[in-house]
Design a protein around this motif. Structure first.
Motif, mmCIF file in Angstrom:
data_model
loop_
_atom_site.group_PDB
_atom_site.id
_atom_site.type_symbol
_atom_site.label_atom_id
_atom_site.label_comp_id
_atom_site.label_asym_id
_atom_site.label_seq_id
_atom_site.Cartn_x
_atom_site.Cartn_y
_atom_site.Cartn_z
ATOM 1 N N THR A 102 0.839 -1.284 0.023
ATOM 2 C CA THR A 102 -0.071 -0.064 0.081
ATOM 3 C C THR A 102 0.707 1.125 -0.056
ATOM 4 N N PRO A 103 0.728 2.243 -0.973
ATOM 5 C CA PRO A 103 1.484 3.263 -1.056
ATOM 6 C C PRO A 103 1.037 4.318 0.203
ATOM 7 N N SER A 104 2.109 5.012 0.855
ATOM 8 C CA SER A 104 2.026 6.226 1.605
ATOM 9 C C SER A 104 2.067 7.418 0.863
ATOM 10 N N ALA A 105 1.753 8.704 1.515
ATOM 11 C CA ALA A 105 1.888 9.782 1.528
ATOM 12 C C ALA A 105 2.870 10.579 2.417
ATOM 13 N N GLY A 106 3.493 11.790 1.998
ATOM 14 C CA GLY A 106 4.272 12.266 2.740
ATOM 15 C C GLY A 106 4.238 13.906 2.165
ATOM 16 N N GLY A 107 5.132 14.845 3.342
ATOM 17 C CA GLY A 107 4.725 16.149 2.866
ATOM 18 C C GLY A 107 3.239 16.646 2.735
ATOM 19 N N SER A 108 2.893 17.370 1.785
ATOM 20 C CA SER A 108 1.608 17.953 1.657
ATOM 21 C C SER A 108 0.910 16.981 0.704
ATOM 22 N N ALA A 109 1.366 15.750 0.420
ATOM 23 C CA ALA A 109 0.715 14.753 -0.526
ATOM 24 C C ALA A 109 -0.508 14.398 0.540
ATOM 25 N N LYS A 110 -1.504 13.898 0.036
ATOM 26 C CA LYS A 110 -2.501 13.469 0.574
ATOM 27 C C LYS A 110 -2.971 11.869 0.458
ATOM 28 N N SER A 111 -2.702 11.295 1.881
ATOM 29 C CA SER A 111 -2.752 9.866 1.814
ATOM 30 C C SER A 111 -4.079 9.095 1.101
ATOM 31 N N GLY A 112 -5.215 10.066 1.216
ATOM 32 C CA GLY A 112 -6.439 9.466 0.740
ATOM 33 C C GLY A 112 -6.511 9.489 -0.965
ATOM 34 N N GLN A 113 -5.471 10.176 -1.319
ATOM 35 C CA GLN A 113 -5.423 10.218 -3.054
ATOM 36 C C GLN A 113 -4.694 9.202 -3.449
ATOM 37 N N SER A 120 -1.079 -4.464 -17.145
ATOM 38 C CA SER A 120 -1.239 -5.376 -18.023
ATOM 39 C C SER A 120 -0.312 -6.380 -17.898
ATOM 40 N N ASP A 121 0.843 -6.075 -17.356
ATOM 41 C CA ASP A 121 1.662 -7.171 -17.000
ATOM 42 C C ASP A 121 1.651 -7.826 -15.619
ATOM 43 N N GLY A 122 0.725 -7.398 -15.033
ATOM 44 C CA GLY A 122 0.505 -7.961 -13.493
ATOM 45 C C GLY A 122 1.035 -7.200 -12.425
ATOM 46 N N THR A 123 1.853 -6.162 -12.767
ATOM 47 C CA THR A 123 2.485 -5.680 -11.596
ATOM 48 C C THR A 123 1.431 -4.453 -11.250
ATOM 49 N N THR A 124 1.918 -3.929 -9.822
ATOM 50 C CA THR A 124 1.004 -2.923 -9.399
ATOM 51 C C THR A 124 1.455 -1.533 -9.461
ATOM 52 N N GLN A 125 0.717 -0.722 -10.035
ATOM 53 C CA GLN A 125 1.184 0.640 -10.130
ATOM 54 C C GLN A 125 0.638 1.701 -9.317
ATOM 55 N N VAL A 126 1.291 2.604 -8.702
ATOM 56 C CA VAL A 126 0.619 3.533 -7.667
ATOM 57 C C VAL A 126 -0.043 4.622 -8.418
ATOM 58 N N THR A 127 -1.141 4.912 -8.041
ATOM 59 C CA THR A 127 -2.078 6.010 -8.605
ATOM 60 C C THR A 127 -2.176 7.237 -7.578
ATOM 61 N N TYR A 128 -2.236 8.525 -7.995
ATOM 62 C CA TYR A 128 -2.559 9.517 -7.115
ATOM 63 C C TYR A 128 -3.866 10.456 -7.836
ATOM 64 N N HIS A 129 -4.823 10.634 -7.141
ATOM 65 C CA HIS A 129 -5.973 11.311 -7.628
ATOM 66 C C HIS A 129 -6.640 10.829 -8.954
ATOM 67 N N GLY A 130 -6.364 9.474 -8.946
ATOM 68 C CA GLY A 130 -7.078 8.889 -9.999
ATOM 69 C C GLY A 130 -5.958 8.543 -11.217
ATOM 70 N N HIS A 131 -4.928 9.105 -11.164
ATOM 71 C CA HIS A 131 -3.812 9.191 -12.177
ATOM 72 C C HIS A 131 -2.570 8.144 -11.954
ATOM 73 N N PRO A 132 -2.357 7.173 -12.901
ATOM 74 C CA PRO A 132 -1.167 6.332 -12.705
ATOM 75 C C PRO A 132 0.107 7.169 -12.903
ATOM 76 N N LEU A 133 1.024 6.888 -12.016
ATOM 77 C CA LEU A 133 2.354 7.625 -11.850
ATOM 78 C C LEU A 133 3.402 7.077 -12.516
ATOM 79 N N TYR A 134 4.260 7.904 -13.120
ATOM 80 C CA TYR A 134 5.574 7.696 -13.776
ATOM 81 C C TYR A 134 6.470 8.610 -13.331
ATOM 82 N N ARG A 135 7.875 8.131 -13.571
ATOM 83 C CA ARG A 135 9.135 8.557 -13.638
ATOM 84 C C ARG A 135 9.429 8.926 -15.113
ATOM 85 N N TYR A 136 10.479 9.757 -15.229
ATOM 86 C CA TYR A 136 10.756 9.789 -16.715
ATOM 87 C C TYR A 136 12.420 9.541 -16.606
ATOM 88 N N ALA A 137 12.634 8.707 -17.567
ATOM 89 C CA ALA A 137 14.057 8.075 -17.698
ATOM 90 C C ALA A 137 15.124 9.270 -18.060
#
Length: 170
Positions: A102-113, A120-137
């Motif tokens: 289960t992801p957690s929130a810190g700073g002013s990020a809201k844990s409820g979001q 599709s590959d079966g892994t679990t992606q973190v979302t926030y406010h309904g958006h899947p989250l990504y980093r940039y290579a």
């Protein structure tokens, strides 16, 4: 034909990343230097037991969401729900923030979001406010925001504020 198209898409992604990687003002005038991302999925695409979504200051972008290591998080405008549409070469250039707990929130990020979604590959992606989250290579270190406003893989990419909304200061 499908293999050829995939090869072209993968090549285009790496050319785009390599081009962004070569951009540096070389001085200390606020520019960032970049390194060429690896040719395979970055190690930061590995699921962590409990991913963290927190906030950090990002200069003119104000306060944005970052992961537990301070790396910038992005939303992909092609994602119309919590289910990711970024796979294959897209997920290599834009590694999803994965978790095995289960992801957690810190700073002013809201844990409820903070939530999760199955990829599709079966892994679990973190979302926030309904958006899947990504980093940039193309972000080589915490604080980099080189993916902000890029149009890649069919849509634009944006950093998010603490409310989970895209930040567009163009």
């Amino acid at each position: 034909m499908r293999r050829f198209r995939l090869a072209v898409m993968v090549s285009a992604a790496f050319v785009t990343i390599a081009a962004a990687s070569g951009c540096s003002d070389g001085g200390d005038g606020g520019g960032s230097s970049y390194s060429t991302p690896p040719s395979t999925a970055p190690s930061n695409a590995t699921a962590v037991p409990r991913a963290v979504v927190k906030t950090a200051s990002a200069g003119s972008l104000d306060t944005i969401l970052v992961d537990g290591q301070g790396r910038t998080l992005y939303l992909f405008e092609a994602d119309k729900s919590t289910t990711s549409t970024c796979n294959g070469a897209c997920a290599t250039a834009w590694p999803p923030l994965l978790t095995s707990g289960t992801p957690s929130a810190g700073g002013s990020a809201k844990s409820g979001q903070a939530g999760t979604s199955k990829r599709s590959d079966g892994t679990t992606q973190v979302t926030y406010h309904g958006h899947p989250l990504y980093r940039y290579a193309g972000d080589s270190k915490p604080g980099d925001t080189n993916g902000q406003g890029l149009n890649q893989f069919g849509a634009e990419w944006y950093v998010l504020d603490a409310g989970g909304n895209k930040v567009d200061k163009s």
